[in-house]
Motif scaffolding. Structure first.
Motif, short mmCIF file in Angstrom:
data_model
loop_
_atom_site.label_atom_id
_atom_site.label_comp_id
_atom_site.label_asym_id
_atom_site.label_seq_id
_atom_site.Cartn_x
_atom_site.Cartn_y
_atom_site.Cartn_z
N ARG A 104 37.45 31.63 39.81
CA ARG A 104 38.34 32.01 40.90
C ARG A 104 39.38 33.03 40.45
O ARG A 104 40.51 33.06 40.95
CB ARG A 104 39.05 30.77 41.44
N GLU A 107 40.63 35.37 43.25
CA GLU A 107 41.58 34.65 44.11
C GLU A 107 42.94 34.56 43.42
O GLU A 107 43.99 34.75 44.06
CB GLU A 107 41.07 33.26 44.44
N THR A 226 38.09 34.92 48.22
CA THR A 226 38.67 34.21 49.35
C THR A 226 39.84 33.33 48.91
O THR A 226 39.75 32.62 47.91
CB THR A 226 37.62 33.32 50.04
N THR A 228 41.67 30.12 49.14
CA THR A 228 41.14 28.82 49.54
C THR A 228 42.22 27.80 49.88
O THR A 228 41.94 26.62 50.03
CB THR A 228 40.25 28.24 48.42
N ILE A 229 43.48 28.24 49.99
CA ILE A 229 44.55 27.32 50.37
C ILE A 229 45.16 27.78 51.68
O ILE A 229 45.12 28.98 52.00
CB ILE A 229 45.63 27.23 49.27
N ARG A 274 47.23 26.89 41.92
CA ARG A 274 47.44 28.03 42.81
C ARG A 274 48.92 28.19 43.15
O ARG A 274 49.45 29.30 43.16
CB ARG A 274 46.58 27.88 44.07
#
Length: 412
Positions: A104, A107, A226, A228-229, A274
């Motif tokens: 990721r 991201e 993408t 994702t949160i 994140r």
């Protein structure tokens, strides 16, 4: 409080200012993408060369701030791409590294860019009221600065969730603090402007990550970019990071990582890796804005870039300097998305062990350039100390004792 506000509508001056900001952005790009090289180093060189630069000191200051802001956007790129450990060591990895290990990385880059950009949006309107409060509170803070810094350290130690981590954190803080007491007063002869902080931080935070990563498989294949949160999970850490940036901007010795950890503790629920990436990036960028206001209001430069601005006797014209920050932030946001993805792909195609050796040699070379032979010795000692927290499973932020201890003793 005199904020030094003056307004002008001179098109030729605006074009000249834009040229300086773009030049600063280029320097910030180079420093941000080069491991171990900080915008502070460029800023100090610019400060020394300021009398020779064709242009007003105000625009030299705008270039310095632009370099610093772009650096805070782009420094996440080598941080994610280099020093990524083997998957078996993911527990000991930094939050951004764990995202890269999960595929990721793209991201993570976008989360970092969003955290920095949103921090600018939040920090600018907050800067004046927070500065007004800090002007009133500053005498009390100075009187009790040692206690304030001690409280910060205690909070950081209490974030460790194991006895081993607590012991390792305390040990890392103590040893790095002794190193700071011994090294910060050094004034080494060096080919470039003497800066003992360069080898200190390269050794404490850079070398151990690279050495641990040499036995790994490098960067795994990254998946899509993408986010994702949910949006709320982006806005809250960014806002918390912006507010925490005020702490970094005003309190000496408190790093972006320390402020980010404390900020996330105040958020409802857990944002995970994140949230940490967003908050840390936000703190890092917002710090520049609050540090600028701290310099204007208190005459206290809190970053290397602002120290250089003060040394260059830059007029503190906030509209011009804040405009430079805003333009630089927009440039930095775009560069993270464009250059960051390419950087991750490129690093993933090279022999990772050899790359780590090359970067380590680069750090040794930079240590020599900025602090001479003494810098190389400081780098090696710092690197050994830098292994302490991870070997105990503790957070690396405890190594900020290298600044907190000497500053606390000075105020005490």
């Amino acid at each position: 409080m005199d904020l030094g506000v003056t307004l002008s509508s001179d098109p030729s001056f605006a074009l000249q200012a834009l040229a300086f900001v773009l030049g600063g952005a280029l320097l910030g790009t180079l420093s941000g993408l080069t491991p171990g090289l900080h915008a502070n180093n460029f800023a100090l060189i610019l400060a020394g060369m300021a009398p020779l630069v064709p242009g007003p000191p105000l625009l030299v200051g705008a270039a310095m701030l632009s370099a610093g802001v772009v650096h805070t956007f782009l420094d996440v790129v080598p941080a994610l791409a280099l020093g990524v450990p083997d998957a078996d060591m993911a527990v000991m990895a930094l939050p951004g590294h764990r995202l890269v290990l999960e595929g990721r990385g793209y991201e993570a880059l976008r989360l970092s860019a969003m955290g920095s950009a949103l921090a600018v949006v939040f920090a600018v309107p907050l800067a004046i009221p927070i500065t007004l409060v800090m002007v009133e509170a500053w005498p009390t803070l100075v009187e009790h600065m040692a206690l304030v810094l001690g409280t910060v350290v205690a909070i950081m130690l209490l974030t460790e969730n194991s006895l081993s981590g607590l012991v390792g954190g305390l040990l890392a803080f103590s040893i790095s603090g002794l190193l700071g007491v011994a090294a910060l007063d050094l004034d080494p002869a060096a080919p470039l402007h003497g800066d003992i902080l360069a080898p200190l931080f390269a050794g404490l935070f850079g070398a151990p990550i690279l050495v641990d990563a040499m036995g790994g498989d490098g960067i795994p294949e990254q998946t899509d970019d993408t986010i994702t949160i949910p949006r709320r999970a982006v806005l809250l850490p960014a806002a918390a990071g912006a507010v925490a940036g005020a702490v970094v901007g005003y309190l000496p010795g408190v790093s972006s990582a320390i402020a980010a950890v404390i900020a996330l503790l105040a958020l409802p629920g857990s944002s995970g890796d994140r949230g940490f990436v967003i908050a840390t990036s936000g703190v890092n960028t917002a710090n520049t804005i609050f540090a600028l206001f701290a310099l204007v209001a208190l005459g206290a430069p809190r970053t290397g870039v602002l120290v250089a601005v003060e040394r260059a006797e830059v007029p503190l014209n906030l509209p011009v300097l804040l405009s430079a920050v805003a333009i630089a932030a927009a440039i930095g946001f775009v560069l993270v998305l464009v250059v960051g993805d390419w950087y991750l792909r490129a690093i993933g195609t090279v022999d990772y062990a050899k790359l780590c050796v090359v970067i380590l040699c680069l750090l040794v070379g930079l240590s020599y350039l900025f602090a001479g032979a003494v810098g190389v010795v400081v780098f090696l000692v710092s690197a050994l100390i830098g292994f302490v927290p991870t070997r105990f499973g503790a957070n690396r932020v405890h190594l900020m004792g290298v600044l907190i201890v000497p500053i606390g003793l000075w105020y005490y």
